[in-house]
Design a protein around this motif. Structure first.
Motif, PDB file in Angstrom:
ATOM      1  N   TRP A 118     -16.382  68.300  50.474  1.00  0.00           N
ATOM      2  CA  TRP A 118     -15.903  66.911  50.614  1.00  0.00           C
ATOM      3  C   TRP A 118     -14.397  67.089  50.793  1.00  0.00           C
ATOM      4  O   TRP A 118     -13.877  68.083  50.686  1.00  0.00           O
ATOM      5  N   ILE A 127     -14.391  62.088  52.417  1.00  0.00           N
ATOM      6  CA  ILE A 127     -15.296  62.114  53.439  1.00  0.00           C
ATOM      7  C   ILE A 127     -16.428  63.181  52.683  1.00  0.00           C
ATOM      8  O   ILE A 127     -15.978  64.494  52.378  1.00  0.00           O
ATOM      9  N   SER A 143     -21.160  60.317  53.529  1.00  0.00           N
ATOM     10  CA  SER A 143     -20.463  59.254  53.197  1.00  0.00           C
ATOM     11  C   SER A 143     -19.063  59.324  54.022  1.00  0.00           C
ATOM     12  O   SER A 143     -18.374  60.459  53.767  1.00  0.00           O
ATOM     13  N   ASN A 144     -18.476  58.259  54.327  1.00  0.00           N
ATOM     14  CA  ASN A 144     -17.289  58.025  54.837  1.00  0.00           C
ATOM     15  C   ASN A 144     -16.611  56.788  53.594  1.00  0.00           C
ATOM     16  O   ASN A 144     -16.815  55.736  54.143  1.00  0.00           O
ATOM     17  N   ARG A 147     -13.865  54.135  55.052  1.00  0.00           N
ATOM     18  CA  ARG A 147     -14.396  53.029  55.554  1.00  0.00           C
ATOM     19  C   ARG A 147     -15.390  52.302  55.070  1.00  0.00           C
ATOM     20  O   ARG A 147     -16.068  51.576  55.763  1.00  0.00           O
ATOM     21  N   PHE A 170     -14.868  65.162  62.589  1.00  0.00           N
ATOM     22  CA  PHE A 170     -14.021  64.167  61.741  1.00  0.00           C
ATOM     23  C   PHE A 170     -13.258  63.253  62.978  1.00  0.00           C
ATOM     24  O   PHE A 170     -12.209  63.330  63.055  1.00  0.00           O
ATOM     25  N   VAL A 175     -16.920  59.216  62.526  1.00  0.00           N
ATOM     26  CA  VAL A 175     -17.544  60.335  61.884  1.00  0.00           C
ATOM     27  C   VAL A 175     -19.026  60.764  62.246  1.00  0.00           C
ATOM     28  O   VAL A 175     -19.740  59.816  61.830  1.00  0.00           O
ATOM     29  N   ASP A 187     -20.990  57.074  61.988  1.00  0.00           N
ATOM     30  CA  ASP A 187     -20.684  55.803  61.307  1.00  0.00           C
ATOM     31  C   ASP A 187     -20.074  54.940  62.316  1.00  0.00           C
ATOM     32  O   ASP A 187     -19.959  53.758  61.704  1.00  0.00           O
ATOM     33  N   VAL A 191     -12.256  58.210  61.083  1.00  0.00           N
ATOM     34  CA  VAL A 191     -10.992  58.455  60.051  1.00  0.00           C
ATOM     35  C   VAL A 191      -9.747  57.917  60.455  1.00  0.00           C
ATOM     36  O   VAL A 191      -8.728  57.928  59.511  1.00  0.00           O
ATOM     37  N   TRP A 195      -5.115  60.649  60.233  1.00  0.00           N
ATOM     38  CA  TRP A 195      -5.865  61.200  58.771  1.00  0.00           C
ATOM     39  C   TRP A 195      -5.945  62.692  58.523  1.00  0.00           C
ATOM     40  O   TRP A 195      -5.829  63.512  59.496  1.00  0.00           O
TER      41      TRP A 195
END
Length: 239
Positions: A118, A127, A143-144, A147, A170, A175, A187, A191, A195
């Motif tokens: 992560w 992330i 997972s993000n 957001r 990314f 993502v 997603d 980012v 980011w």
């Protein structure tokens, strides 16, 4: 975590743009990685009970420096556990928007194991390339947290002890996660263009609130990571 609609294809993840490898993990390198502490844990560690973890982070190289991230039961009920992060390392590598991370991992077998790769920076910017719990044997958590998006990805290739090839793009606007060449989730949030975050690889241990704790008689578990590289669109700086 919310479970958006499945976004999956079976084509290999080809990058449309030329990229350079800007980071190749050498887990033995003390210039690349700091062992046994992270500001993702309260006070930098060694414990994080608020997240219902039994981990007690240790800097002992046997727990992380060979790419085999160990957790071993302690007499006090906690588990000594391996964690490596690029945060506060000499090189201080940061993943950036537009980068692509690729990793090859072997999942733990034991109930209670909580492996993850992560990102983290300044209390946020998380992330999750993946999280896994063997009590959900065919499922990865992608997972993000920036957001508040994510996906539970199920596939027959995912199982305790399985080898997986992971890839995460990314993107500033989306993502995208790939698992064994399958597009597992996009997603649609991304980012953002500015980011950047540090990398973390670790093996946590569940305390029982969200997933079962380790069973009696289990005293050791491990996550293996044999490859971790980051690619960047050609022409962008490495830091």
């Amino acid at each position: 975590m919310r479970e958006p609609p499945q976004d999956s294809t079976s084509r290999p993840p080809d990058s449309p743009r030329a990229t350079d490898v800007v980071f190749t993990a050498d887990f033995a390198s003390t210039r690349q990685w700091v062992a046994g502490r992270s500001w993702a844990y309260p006070g930098g560690g060694p414990t994080n009970p608020a997240d219902n973890k039994l981990d007690h982070l240790v800097s002992d190289p046997a727990y992380s420096r060979q790419g085999r991230f160990l957790a071993r039961r302690r007499p006090d009920g906690r588990w000594n556990a391996g964690l490596l992060t690029t945060e506060e390392s000499q090189e201080g590598f940061l993943v950036r928007a537009g980068d692509v991370l690729e990793a090859r991992v072997r999942l733990p077998r034991e109930i209670g194991a909580w492996p993850a790769i992560w990102t983290w920076r300044d209390g946020d910017q998380e992330i999750d390339i993946f999280e896994y719990h063997p009590d959900n044997p065919d499922l990865l958590e992608l997972s993000n947290h920036i957001r508040d998006t994510g996906h539970y990805y199920r596939h027959e290739a995912i199982s305790p002890g399985a080898w997986l090839d992971l890839r995460v793009e990314f993107g500033a606007r989306s993502v995208v996660w790939w698992v064994d060449g399958i597009r597992a989730f996009s997603d649609g949030r991304g980012v953002g263009s500015r980011w950047h975050a540090y990398l973390i690889v670790n093996l946590s241990v569940c305390a029982g609130r969200y997933h079962p704790p380790p069973q009696d008689g289990v005293n050791e578990m491990s996550l293996q990571v044999t490859r971790l590289v980051v690619r960047r669109p050609r022409g962008r700086t490495a830091h």
